[in-house]
Write a protein that holds these residues in place. Structure first.
Motif, PDB file in Angstrom:
ATOM      1  N   LYS A   1      -5.125   2.801   6.628  1.00 34.79           N
ATOM      2  CA  LYS A   1      -4.396   1.826   5.821  1.00 34.79           C
ATOM      3  C   LYS A   1      -5.144   0.503   5.703  1.00 34.79           C
ATOM      4  O   LYS A   1      -5.015  -0.212   4.693  1.00 34.79           O
TER       5      LYS A   1
ATOM      6  N   TRP B   1      -2.526   7.862   9.346  1.00 38.85           N
ATOM      7  CA  TRP B   1      -1.601   6.944   8.675  1.00 38.85           C
ATOM      8  C   TRP B   1      -0.552   7.741   7.941  1.00 38.85           C
ATOM      9  O   TRP B   1       0.651   7.533   8.097  1.00 38.85           O
TER      10      TRP B   1
ATOM     11  N   ASP C   1       6.047  -2.863   2.803  1.00 41.79           N
ATOM     12  CA  ASP C   1       5.697  -1.454   2.623  1.00 41.79           C
ATOM     13  C   ASP C   1       6.493  -0.828   1.485  1.00 41.79           C
ATOM     14  O   ASP C   1       7.522  -1.371   1.056  1.00 41.79           O
TER      15      ASP C   1
ATOM     16  N   CYS D   1       0.855  -1.189   0.000  1.00 42.10           N
ATOM     17  CA  CYS D   1       0.000   0.000   0.000  1.00 42.10           C
ATOM     18  C   CYS D   1       0.887   1.234   0.000  1.00 42.10           C
ATOM     19  O   CYS D   1       1.833   1.318   0.783  1.00 42.10           O
TER      20      CYS D   1
ATOM     21  N   ASP E   1      -3.007   4.685  -2.837  1.00 41.64           N
ATOM     22  CA  ASP E   1      -3.993   5.248  -1.912  1.00 41.64           C
ATOM     23  C   ASP E   1      -3.996   6.779  -1.954  1.00 41.64           C
ATOM     24  O   ASP E   1      -3.298   7.440  -1.185  1.00 41.64           O
TER      25      ASP E   1
END
Length: 342
Positions: free
Chosen positions: A87, A341, A107, A22, A52
């Motif tokens: 997230k 986040w 990540d 993400c 995102d």
């Protein structure tokens, strides 16, 4: 864990994998790290990147890269003024988009040590094993802050990895972990803790892991490195965010971890009280050095395994600072409610 023997990589059954990342405004890290993942020595895997709400050119970079790599799948989340999410929502969309049963997570700011990362993580899956806990160290940089971040990461890692080996898995880190897609849906994903911003990794493991379905992978070629925070304020904010998830751990795990922290705190408080009342210096020194020598004896093989042997001489100082740091985090997290986040 100090005597745990890490098996060498043989020729495992190469089951198809889905790697999920993400990313929110991480185009620089994606440019640096995605090639290292796409070039893994593994015959059958897809890489799913959940974009995102990025506004830094991530979309165009991923589109261009997908033309070169057909196994790159892009999931895009568009910004909405009325719908705010954390997230966990992005991770959930990535999992739903995955076509394979075995999922591996990392990540955008992380990169694998070797081309065998996927093979080493995947070799642990079986009919009984649903969760694989990996290790993710921070890069070695200059400065005391970097050393303390790495010490805290090391301490956390030996904790959750050791307890997992003892059949008490209680957390994992999303920078390097894996689990089955069917387990995610069987446990209803993040539904029970979607209201908590953090915890897409440790809370999921805490609620779904047990002594039969969890294994660890710490082969040197399975490590996933990441860049540490450069300022104390950013690091402290990160730890506060993680602290919020710990409140939702199972009761037995919270008691276990609380006892561990309190034992360290009480040791140093007792030592300080003994100094204040002018206790015999040789007793104070003996108690302190016995504790330190015991820790060093246990930690040296672990520091070697986890690539942090340079920290050995800093342990007496960082061990003391660590407990002050944890107490401070706990006190502030009680009153701080709002976290983000990104």
């Amino acid at each position: 864990m100090a005597i745990f023997k890490v098996p060498e990589l043989e020729s495992p059954l190469n089951l198809p994998l889905s790697v999920i990342i993400c990313a929110k405004n991480e185009v620089r890290n994606l440019k640096k790290n995605l090639p290292l993942i796409l070039n893994q020595n593994y015959p059958d895997f897809e890489l799913i990147v959940v974009n995102d709400c990025s506004n830094d050119g991530t979309e165009w970079f991923l589109r261009d890269l997908s033309l070169e790599h057909k196994n790159l799948k892009i999931v895009t989340i568009n910004d909405h003024p009325r719908f705010k999410h954390g997230k966990k929502f992005a991770v959930s969309l990535g999992i739903k988009a995955a076509k394979n049963e075995n999922l591996i997570f990392t990540d955008a700011d992380c990169y694998p040590t070797s081309v065998d990362w996927l093979s080493l993580m995947q070799r642990n899956f079986s009919n009984q094993t649903d969760i694989v806990l990996g290790y993710s160290p921070y890069e070695i940089k200059g400065g005391v802050l970097n050393m303390f971040i790495r010490f805290e990461t090391f301490f956390t890692a030996i904790n959750y990895l050791s307890y997992a080996l003892r059949g008490i898995p209680y957390m994992g880190v999303g920078r390097n972990m894996a689990y089955k897609k069917s387990l995610f849906f069987k446990g209803k994903g993040f539904a029970s803790h979607m209201h908590i911003l953090s915890g897409d990794d440790d809370l999921f493991v805490n609620q779904n892991a047990n002594k039969k379905n969890t294994k660890i992978e710490i082969h040197p070629n399975s490590h996933v490195w990441t860049v540490p925070k450069k300022t104390f304020s950013s690091y402290f904010s990160q730890k506060l965010r993680h602290q919020g998830a710990g409140k939702a751990y199972k009761s037995k795990h919270k008691k276990m971890l609380t006892f561990q922290v309190l034992s360290g705190v009480l040791f140093y408080l007792s030592l300080i009280a003994f100094i204040v009342v002018n206790g015999p210096w040789w007793i104070i020194a003996s108690v302190f050095f016995i504790r330190m020598l015991s820790q060093i004896f246990v930690y040296i093989p672990l520091l070697k395994k986890l690539k942090y042997i340079d920290l050995i001489w800093w342990m007496p100082l960082f061990d003391f600072i660590y407990y002050i740091f944890i107490m401070l985090l706990s006190l502030i997290s009680i009153f701080r409610k709002k976290v983000e986040w990104k």
